[in-house]
Design an enzyme around this catalytic site. Structure first.
Site, PDB file in Angstrom:
ATOM      1  N   ASP A  58      45.563  42.543  40.023  1.00 46.66           N
ATOM      2  CA  ASP A  58      46.409  43.652  39.578  1.00 46.66           C
ATOM      3  C   ASP A  58      46.472  43.716  38.050  1.00 46.66           C
ATOM      4  O   ASP A  58      46.947  44.703  37.493  1.00 46.66           O
ATOM      5  CB  ASP A  58      47.850  43.452  40.086  1.00 46.66           C
ATOM      6  CG  ASP A  58      48.195  44.349  41.256  1.00 46.66           C
ATOM      7  OD1 ASP A  58      47.564  45.411  41.403  1.00 46.66           O
ATOM      8  OD2 ASP A  58      49.112  43.985  42.017  1.00 46.66           O
ATOM      9  N   LYS A 110      45.013  50.074  50.747  1.00 43.86           N
ATOM     10  CA  LYS A 110      44.215  49.046  50.070  1.00 43.86           C
ATOM     11  C   LYS A 110      43.371  48.275  51.083  1.00 43.86           C
ATOM     12  O   LYS A 110      42.200  47.987  50.843  1.00 43.86           O
ATOM     13  CB  LYS A 110      45.140  48.096  49.284  1.00 43.86           C
ATOM     14  CG  LYS A 110      45.778  48.767  48.062  1.00 43.86           C
ATOM     15  CD  LYS A 110      46.896  47.941  47.422  1.00 43.86           C
ATOM     16  CE  LYS A 110      47.556  48.748  46.294  1.00 43.86           C
ATOM     17  NZ  LYS A 110      48.641  48.043  45.602  1.00 43.86           N
ATOM     18  N   GLN A 130      52.689  43.166  46.334  1.00 35.99           N
ATOM     19  CA  GLN A 130      53.059  44.564  46.176  1.00 35.99           C
ATOM     20  C   GLN A 130      54.466  44.695  45.588  1.00 35.99           C
ATOM     21  O   GLN A 130      55.397  44.024  46.033  1.00 35.99           O
ATOM     22  CB  GLN A 130      52.968  45.270  47.540  1.00 35.99           C
ATOM     23  CG  GLN A 130      53.169  46.777  47.481  1.00 35.99           C
ATOM     24  CD  GLN A 130      52.065  47.527  46.747  1.00 35.99           C
ATOM     25  OE1 GLN A 130      50.924  47.066  46.655  1.00 35.99           O
ATOM     26  NE2 GLN A 130      52.393  48.685  46.212  1.00 35.99           N
TER      27      GLN A 130
END
Ligand code: GUN
Length: 296
Positions: A122, A55, A99
């Site tokens: 997200d 990422k 994460q």
């Protein structure tokens, strides 16, 4: 079926990332700074570390600013919430992610709920999820967003088609089943969401025009479970032992790739299919956050 039936997520994500880079440069000119994404990672999970590195690399290539906040496995839930609350109010940060999975002593629902929906690139916060379900502007979760982008750019007709989704996770199966059934350009499908209690799974799959597999079981979908001409989206990224490789493992999807490929009209490979598109969606969402396109 021809062997020319790959959906090349790696190539497509390269094209879209270049589009994002051009937009990011424009934003930088207009407001004097690039879009910024922060990734928070807790603990040493090797797969998570590798995803986060991917990422951050993608951010660099797209002319974004990025930062990784690495916290030890021993971080308490309260301390992680503190970090989230700081990021919520940090004006230099357009969007951030925590994460997953988190260590067992941290309740990830509490963490996700603490994220400001305006920075939730997200698309995991219930506010974004609820807006998505109602067809309102929202940050879409990265993997489902990547899947609908692939279907759109490859010109796959979804309207009126039978779509079978395997797996009902909050981050893939459930949201993609909502997106595939909603009234939209990629959507209007008749969706069956299958899971561990589904009866006659093989019959369900054999009826499908489009299969989206997200159960995390290597090579689960076999040739006898699919019909000719099916479109297959394989979300699985499973490590299986392979002593011929230096790493000692290789990545395979949830679909038994070669035999299913022979029957499919289109199929995503693993690696190089859905994975690269997921990163691309995250950048896209960060761009939307920087532009204030979803929330003012
Ligand atoms: N773990 C696996 N996929 C994801 C994702 O898309 N976002 C976050 N935050 N964690 C993940």
């Amino acid at each position: 079926m021809s062997q020319d039936n790959l959906i090349d997520g790696k190539a497509l994500s390269g094209i879209i990332r270049e589009e994002i880079r051009v937009e990011a440069e424009k934003i930088k000119e207009e407001r004097g700074r690039s879009p910024k994404l922060v990734a928070v990672i807790v603990g040493e999970n090797p797969a998570s570390q590798s995803y986060v590195r991917g990422k951050v690399r993608a951010c660099d290539a797209a002319a974004f600013n990025s930062e990784t906040i690495k916290l030890p496995d021993s971080t308490s839930e309260e301390a992680l919430i503190e970090v989230v609350l700081k990021l919520n109010t940090d004006e230099s940060v357009d969007g951030f992610i925590v994460q997953l999975p988190l260590p067992d002593h941290i309740n990830s629902d509490n963490i996700i709920m603490a994220i400001d929906p305006k920075k939730d690139v997200d698309g995991f916060h219930p506010v974004n999820f609820g807006k998505m379900a109602q067809g309102l502007p929202a940050f879409l979760p990265a993997t489902p967003f990547g899947i609908i982008t692939m279907l759109e750019r490859y010109g796959v007709e979804t309207s009126g088609k039978q779509c079978v989704v395997l797996g009902r996770s909050n981050i893939v199966g459930t949201p993609i089943s909502i997106l595939m059934s909603r009234k939209a350009k990629v959507g209007n499908a008749t969706v069956t969401l299958t899971h561990s209690r589904t009866k006659n799974l093989k019959e369900e799959l054999r009826r499908a025009d489009i299969i989206i597999a997200a159960i995390g079981i290597p090579n689960f979908v076999t040739e006898d479970m699919v019909k000719d001409g099916v479109v297959v989206i394989d979300v699985g990224i499973n490590r299986v032992e392979d002593s011929s490789r230096k790493s000692g493992y290789k990545l395979v999807g949830d679909v038994d790739f070669e035999p299913v490929r022979n029957k499919a009209s289109l199929i995503t490979p693993v690696p190089g299919g859905v994975g690269p598109m997921t990163v691309c969606s995250l950048l896209w969402n960060t761009l939307l956050a920087a532009k204030g396109s979803i929330y003012k």
